[in-house]
Design a protein around this motif. Structure first.
Motif, mmCIF file in Angstrom:
data_model
loop_
_atom_site.group_PDB
_atom_site.id
_atom_site.type_symbol
_atom_site.label_atom_id
_atom_site.label_comp_id
_atom_site.label_asym_id
_atom_site.label_seq_id
_atom_site.Cartn_x
_atom_site.Cartn_y
_atom_site.Cartn_z
ATOM 1 N N UNK A 38 -13.454 40.047 -38.142
ATOM 2 C CA UNK A 38 -14.121 38.924 -38.802
ATOM 3 C C UNK A 38 -13.493 37.580 -38.441
ATOM 4 N N UNK A 39 -12.175 37.550 -38.319
ATOM 5 C CA UNK A 39 -11.510 36.303 -37.926
ATOM 6 C C UNK A 39 -11.893 35.932 -36.499
ATOM 7 N N UNK A 40 -11.930 36.914 -35.610
ATOM 8 C CA UNK A 40 -12.315 36.670 -34.222
ATOM 9 C C UNK A 40 -13.717 36.074 -34.145
ATOM 10 N N UNK A 42 -15.572 34.755 -36.550
ATOM 11 C CA UNK A 42 -15.685 33.483 -37.269
ATOM 12 C C UNK A 42 -15.202 32.322 -36.423
ATOM 13 N N UNK A 43 -14.041 32.491 -35.797
ATOM 14 C CA UNK A 43 -13.487 31.437 -34.948
ATOM 15 C C UNK A 43 -14.342 31.248 -33.698
ATOM 16 N N UNK A 44 -14.771 32.350 -33.088
ATOM 17 C CA UNK A 44 -15.565 32.285 -31.869
ATOM 18 C C UNK A 44 -16.909 31.595 -32.111
ATOM 19 N N UNK A 45 -17.518 31.840 -33.254
ATOM 20 C CA UNK A 45 -18.811 31.227 -33.566
ATOM 21 C C UNK A 45 -18.729 29.705 -33.518
ATOM 22 N N UNK A 130 -9.877 36.626 -28.003
ATOM 23 C CA UNK A 130 -9.684 38.071 -28.087
ATOM 24 C C UNK A 130 -8.219 38.456 -27.953
ATOM 25 N N UNK A 131 -7.546 37.881 -26.958
ATOM 26 C CA UNK A 131 -6.120 38.178 -26.771
ATOM 27 C C UNK A 131 -5.275 37.702 -27.947
ATOM 28 N N UNK A 132 -5.523 36.474 -28.405
ATOM 29 C CA UNK A 132 -4.732 35.951 -29.519
ATOM 30 C C UNK A 132 -5.017 36.688 -30.826
ATOM 31 N N UNK A 133 -6.235 37.176 -30.994
ATOM 32 C CA UNK A 133 -6.541 37.988 -32.175
ATOM 33 C C UNK A 133 -5.691 39.251 -32.157
ATOM 34 N N UNK A 134 -5.601 39.889 -31.005
ATOM 35 C CA UNK A 134 -4.755 41.087 -30.881
ATOM 36 C C UNK A 134 -3.287 40.757 -31.140
#
Length: 154
Positions: A38-40, A42-45, A130-134
């Motif tokens: 959800x954070x990924x 939300x931020x990506x949107x 994607x990388x920073x979410x991981x």
């Protein structure tokens, strides 16, 4: 359910983003998988919206801005960091480091201002987030595990 909706919404806000929302949410006991997803998104949107509508936003921003900034003021802070990253590493380096150094929104906007195409900016923003979410999710999980193993009594 409301907690997870809040994760999505706060991750979309430029000053909160994934670097704050993911660790805080995991520390609060929320499911790390759903927090990361959800954070990924939300931020990506909001990064995608910024990139797609950048021309309109730029016009609005400069119309709202009444006073002129000197070159010295413009080269300070996050803009200066983004400019240095651009000069040294280009669009991929700026956007990969962006969520950590300047924030994903500023990095995406700066990439377009510095001359990157919208397509390339969308591509590298997605990879970067994607990388920073991981990184933030795994770091939060292991960091929380480390904190629970440490005896913090004085």
């Amino acid at each position: 359910m409301w907690d997870y909706l809040l994760v999505f919404l706060l991750a979309a806000v430029p000053w909160f983003e994934i670097g704050l929302i993911i660790p805080v949410s995991i520390l609060a006991g929320m499911n790390a998988f759903w927090v990361a997803i959800l954070a990924f998104f939300g931020n990506l949107l909001t990064v995608y919206l910024l990139i797609v509508f950048f021309d309109r936003l730029k016009g609005w921003f400069f119309r709202k801005k009444k006073k002129e900034q000197s070159d010295q003021e413009e080269d300070s802070g996050r803009y200066a960091r983004a400019n240095r990253m651009w000069d040294k590493y280009g669009v991929s380096g700026l956007l990969l480091a962006g969520p950590f150094l300047t924030g994903s929104h500023i990095a995406a906007g700066a990439a377009i201002v510095f001359g990157a195409t919208k397509t390339k900016t969308l591509y590298w923003s997605t990879i970067s987030l994607g990388l920073w979410t991981l990184v933030f999710t795994i770091g939060s999980i292991y960091g929380l595990g480390w904190l629970t193993d440490v005896n913090l009594s004085f």
